[in-house]
Scaffold this motif. Structure first.
Motif, PDB file in Angstrom:
ATOM      1  N   ASP A   1      -6.047   1.537  -5.066  1.00 57.18           N
ATOM      2  CA  ASP A   1      -7.346   1.007  -4.649  1.00 57.18           C
ATOM      3  C   ASP A   1      -7.258  -0.497  -4.380  1.00 57.18           C
ATOM      4  O   ASP A   1      -7.797  -0.992  -3.381  1.00 57.18           O
ATOM      5  CB  ASP A   1      -8.414   1.279  -5.712  1.00 57.18           C
ATOM      6  CG  ASP A   1      -8.765   2.749  -5.831  1.00 57.18           C
ATOM      7  OD1 ASP A   1      -8.425   3.532  -4.910  1.00 57.18           O
ATOM      8  OD2 ASP A   1      -9.377   3.129  -6.854  1.00 57.18           O
ATOM      9  N   GLN A   2      -6.572  -1.210  -5.266  1.00 57.48           N
ATOM     10  CA  GLN A   2      -6.408  -2.659  -5.087  1.00 57.48           C
ATOM     11  C   GLN A   2      -5.601  -2.954  -3.825  1.00 57.48           C
ATOM     12  O   GLN A   2      -5.943  -3.845  -3.053  1.00 57.48           O
ATOM     13  CB  GLN A   2      -5.733  -3.280  -6.311  1.00 57.48           C
ATOM     14  CG  GLN A   2      -5.520  -4.777  -6.192  1.00 57.48           C
ATOM     15  CD  GLN A   2      -6.811  -5.547  -6.049  1.00 57.48           C
ATOM     16  OE1 GLN A   2      -7.777  -5.283  -6.746  1.00 57.48           O
ATOM     17  NE2 GLN A   2      -6.841  -6.495  -5.140  1.00 57.48           N
TER      18      GLN A   2
ATOM     19  N   ARG B   1      -5.674   3.004  -9.537  1.00 58.48           N
ATOM     20  CA  ARG B   1      -6.281   1.661  -9.480  1.00 58.48           C
ATOM     21  C   ARG B   1      -5.426   0.730  -8.642  1.00 58.48           C
ATOM     22  O   ARG B   1      -5.951  -0.072  -7.862  1.00 58.48           O
ATOM     23  CB  ARG B   1      -6.479   1.100 -10.875  1.00 58.48           C
ATOM     24  CG  ARG B   1      -7.639   1.726 -11.629  1.00 58.48           C
ATOM     25  CD  ARG B   1      -8.012   0.942 -12.859  1.00 58.48           C
ATOM     26  NE  ARG B   1      -6.822   0.483 -13.573  1.00 58.48           N
ATOM     27  CZ  ARG B   1      -6.594   0.618 -14.859  1.00 58.48           C
ATOM     28  NH1 ARG B   1      -7.495   1.186 -15.611  1.00 58.48           N
ATOM     29  NH2 ARG B   1      -5.493   0.188 -15.422  1.00 58.48           N
TER      30      ARG B   1
ATOM     31  N   MET C   1       0.837  -1.201   0.000  1.00 51.58           N
ATOM     32  CA  MET C   1       0.000   0.000   0.000  1.00 51.58           C
ATOM     33  C   MET C   1       0.874   1.254   0.000  1.00 51.58           C
ATOM     34  O   MET C   1       0.603   2.210  -0.748  1.00 51.58           O
ATOM     35  CB  MET C   1      -0.913  -0.019   1.231  1.00 51.58           C
ATOM     36  CG  MET C   1      -1.804   1.172   1.369  1.00 51.58           C
ATOM     37  SD  MET C   1      -3.111   1.123   0.145  1.00 51.58           S
ATOM     38  CE  MET C   1      -3.931   2.631   0.528  1.00 51.58           C
TER      39      MET C   1
ATOM     40  N   ARG D   1      -5.369  -1.088  -1.213  1.00 49.07           N
ATOM     41  CA  ARG D   1      -6.232  -0.739  -0.077  1.00 49.07           C
ATOM     42  C   ARG D   1      -7.202  -1.880   0.221  1.00 49.07           C
ATOM     43  O   ARG D   1      -7.394  -2.266   1.385  1.00 49.07           O
ATOM     44  CB  ARG D   1      -6.994   0.551  -0.386  1.00 49.07           C
ATOM     45  CG  ARG D   1      -7.750   1.139   0.769  1.00 49.07           C
ATOM     46  CD  ARG D   1      -8.356   2.504   0.420  1.00 49.07           C
ATOM     47  NE  ARG D   1      -7.339   3.518   0.204  1.00 49.07           N
ATOM     48  CZ  ARG D   1      -6.966   4.002  -0.982  1.00 49.07           C
ATOM     49  NH1 ARG D   1      -7.536   3.577  -2.091  1.00 49.07           N
ATOM     50  NH2 ARG D   1      -6.033   4.923  -1.077  1.00 49.07           N
ATOM     51  N   GLU D   2      -7.797  -2.438  -0.821  1.00 48.79           N
ATOM     52  CA  GLU D   2      -8.715  -3.569  -0.634  1.00 48.79           C
ATOM     53  C   GLU D   2      -7.993  -4.775  -0.033  1.00 48.79           C
ATOM     54  O   GLU D   2      -8.521  -5.438   0.859  1.00 48.79           O
ATOM     55  CB  GLU D   2      -9.351  -3.960  -1.974  1.00 48.79           C
ATOM     56  CG  GLU D   2     -10.372  -2.970  -2.486  1.00 48.79           C
ATOM     57  CD  GLU D   2     -11.591  -2.881  -1.592  1.00 48.79           C
ATOM     58  OE1 GLU D   2     -12.042  -3.925  -1.066  1.00 48.79           O
ATOM     59  OE2 GLU D   2     -12.092  -1.754  -1.419  1.00 48.79           O
ATOM     60  N   THR D   3      -6.791  -5.036  -0.525  1.00 47.60           N
ATOM     61  CA  THR D   3      -6.007  -6.158  -0.008  1.00 47.60           C
ATOM     62  C   THR D   3      -5.674  -5.945   1.464  1.00 47.60           C
ATOM     63  O   THR D   3      -5.776  -6.867   2.277  1.00 47.60           O
ATOM     64  CB  THR D   3      -4.711  -6.336  -0.836  1.00 47.60           C
ATOM     65  OG1 THR D   3      -5.074  -6.597  -2.193  1.00 47.60           O
ATOM     66  CG2 THR D   3      -3.865  -7.468  -0.310  1.00 47.60           C
TER      67      THR D   3
ATOM     68  N   MET E   1      -7.345  -4.067   3.608  1.00 50.87           N
ATOM     69  CA  MET E   1      -8.585  -4.185   4.385  1.00 50.87           C
ATOM     70  C   MET E   1      -8.944  -5.650   4.614  1.00 50.87           C
ATOM     71  O   MET E   1      -9.345  -6.037   5.718  1.00 50.87           O
ATOM     72  CB  MET E   1      -9.724  -3.441   3.676  1.00 50.87           C
ATOM     73  CG  MET E   1      -9.580  -1.944   3.762  1.00 50.87           C
ATOM     74  SD  MET E   1     -10.748  -0.972   2.754  1.00 50.87           S
ATOM     75  CE  MET E   1     -12.296  -1.773   2.996  1.00 50.87           C
ATOM     76  N   GLN E   2      -8.781  -6.482   3.584  1.00 50.45           N
ATOM     77  CA  GLN E   2      -9.089  -7.901   3.721  1.00 50.45           C
ATOM     78  C   GLN E   2      -8.114  -8.576   4.684  1.00 50.45           C
ATOM     79  O   GLN E   2      -8.520  -9.392   5.518  1.00 50.45           O
ATOM     80  CB  GLN E   2      -9.047  -8.606   2.362  1.00 50.45           C
ATOM     81  CG  GLN E   2      -9.467 -10.055   2.420  1.00 50.45           C
ATOM     82  CD  GLN E   2     -10.894 -10.231   2.915  1.00 50.45           C
ATOM     83  OE1 GLN E   2     -11.819  -9.611   2.414  1.00 50.45           O
ATOM     84  NE2 GLN E   2     -11.076 -11.062   3.924  1.00 50.45           N
TER      85      GLN E   2
END
Length: 141
Positions: free
Chosen positions: A90-91, A87, A26, A93-95, A97-98
């Motif tokens: 964003d990816q 993008r 990130m 960030r999603e990773t 968060m998961q």
């Protein structure tokens, strides 16, 4: 500590490693996005500088008109790179968060498991105390 608890602790260490890796990815993604945003701003500033030079008479308008498409193309390339970097951020960030959610879930399971083990130990201790109390009463009675 039983094997399930040890396995949960190992799982938590694994998830912590994943969180750390996701944080590093990130940070890299945000740095690339920041650099791309800086490039867009720099290219836009170059167009504005060239325009001011041409309108103030320090450079010819014809030179500016010939250069402008290259300047605009550089801005578009930079915007495209910024979009890609956004993008990727964003990816990432999603990773992250998961990974955090997975860690939280595993930690929650371990906390419940430790609490259950504590309750079991407490019940056993109380049962032993009750058993000793009964023996003492029977022996003295």
């Amino acid at each position: 500590m039983n094997s399930r608890t040890r396995a949960l602790r190992s799982l938590i260490r694994l998830h912590k490693t994943k969180v750390d890796q996701a944080k590093a990815i990130m940070a890299e993604a945000l740095a690339r996005e920041h650099a791309a945003r800086g490039q867009v701003e720099s290219n836009q500033a170059a167009i504005e500088t060239e325009r001011l030079e041409a309108t103030s008479g320090h450079a010819s308008l014809d030179d500016f008109r010939q250069w402008l498409p290259y300047g605009q193309e550089a801005v578009e390339r930079a915007r495209s790179a910024l979009h890609v970097a956004g993008r990727a951020s964003d990816q990432a960030r999603e990773t992250l968060m998961q990974a955090n959610a997975d860690l939280k879930a595993a930690t929650s399971i371990l906390d419940r498991r430790v609490e259950e083990e504590k309750e079991i130990r407490n019940r056993r201790e109380l049962a032993e105390i009750d058993d000793l109390s009964r023996r003492v009463r029977m022996a003295s009675g």
